[in-house]
Write a protein that holds these residues in place. Sequence first.
Motif, mmCIF file in Angstrom:
data_model
loop_
_atom_site.group_PDB
_atom_site.id
_atom_site.type_symbol
_atom_site.label_atom_id
_atom_site.label_comp_id
_atom_site.label_asym_id
_atom_site.label_seq_id
_atom_site.Cartn_x
_atom_site.Cartn_y
_atom_site.Cartn_z
ATOM 1 N N LEU A 1 14.524 7.228 -16.170
ATOM 2 C CA LEU A 1 13.704 6.128 -16.661
ATOM 3 C C LEU A 1 14.145 4.827 -16.013
ATOM 4 O O LEU A 1 15.353 4.545 -15.943
ATOM 5 N N ALA A 2 13.177 4.062 -15.515
ATOM 6 C CA ALA A 2 13.465 2.762 -14.926
ATOM 7 C C ALA A 2 12.417 1.769 -15.389
ATOM 8 O O ALA A 2 11.300 2.152 -15.760
ATOM 9 N N GLN A 3 12.786 0.508 -15.350
ATOM 10 C CA GLN A 3 11.825 -0.538 -15.666
ATOM 11 C C GLN A 3 11.081 -0.938 -14.409
ATOM 12 O O GLN A 3 11.586 -0.768 -13.286
ATOM 13 N N ALA A 4 9.904 -1.459 -14.571
ATOM 14 C CA ALA A 4 9.142 -1.962 -13.437
ATOM 15 C C ALA A 4 9.981 -3.001 -12.697
ATOM 16 O O ALA A 4 10.614 -3.858 -13.326
ATOM 17 N N GLY A 5 9.992 -2.876 -11.382
ATOM 18 C CA GLY A 5 10.813 -3.753 -10.563
ATOM 19 C C GLY A 5 12.191 -3.206 -10.279
ATOM 20 O O GLY A 5 12.921 -3.766 -9.459
ATOM 21 N N GLY A 6 12.550 -2.141 -10.953
ATOM 22 C CA GLY A 6 13.867 -1.558 -10.778
ATOM 23 C C GLY A 6 13.929 -0.569 -9.633
ATOM 24 O O GLY A 6 12.962 -0.384 -8.892
ATOM 25 N N ASP A 7 15.084 0.059 -9.500
ATOM 26 C CA ASP A 7 15.346 0.976 -8.401
ATOM 27 C C ASP A 7 15.845 2.315 -8.923
ATOM 28 O O ASP A 7 16.495 2.388 -9.969
ATOM 29 N N LEU A 8 15.554 3.360 -8.164
ATOM 30 C CA LEU A 8 16.125 4.681 -8.387
ATOM 31 C C LEU A 8 16.345 5.323 -7.031
ATOM 32 O O LEU A 8 15.619 5.041 -6.081
ATOM 33 N N ARG A 9 17.315 6.218 -6.977
ATOM 34 C CA ARG A 9 17.551 6.977 -5.753
ATOM 35 C C ARG A 9 17.517 8.461 -6.079
ATOM 36 O O ARG A 9 18.304 8.948 -6.887
ATOM 37 N N LEU A 10 16.615 9.170 -5.432
ATOM 38 C CA LEU A 10 16.524 10.609 -5.593
ATOM 39 C C LEU A 10 17.303 11.297 -4.482
ATOM 40 O O LEU A 10 17.347 10.819 -3.350
ATOM 41 N N SER A 11 17.895 12.423 -4.831
ATOM 42 C CA SER A 11 18.588 13.260 -3.859
ATOM 43 C C SER A 11 18.024 14.669 -3.949
ATOM 44 O O SER A 11 17.567 15.091 -5.011
#
Length: 117
Positions: free
Chosen positions: A10-20
Amino acid sequence: VQLQASGGGLAQAGGDLRLSCAASGRTFSREEMGWFRQAPGKEREFVARIDWKSISTIYAESVKGRFTISRDNAKNTVYLQMNRLKPEDTAVYYCVAQRTTIRWAYWGQGTQVTVSS
């Protein structure tokens, strides 16, 4: 052969995530790898792909400039850095490997990404 995706959440709009996505059972060091996604009620769509030398990258228009695909052939792993996330990026993300003229031969199990506004 298995493609194990991780890093969703879960992330907020404007945030970042990294998938592997780590591959096991065979090496894909000389194969294209990529990412697709499927939002609720929608068809699966292409997100990004990368060639085996990491020279060529292709992105969907909807993520261009925000997402970056990369890979580490020594680790048999492909990544998707997702910045400036939007609620419309909410989907299950699938990693893929070995692109042919008609299909991708290997698909991972998917990881859920949810972006709240």
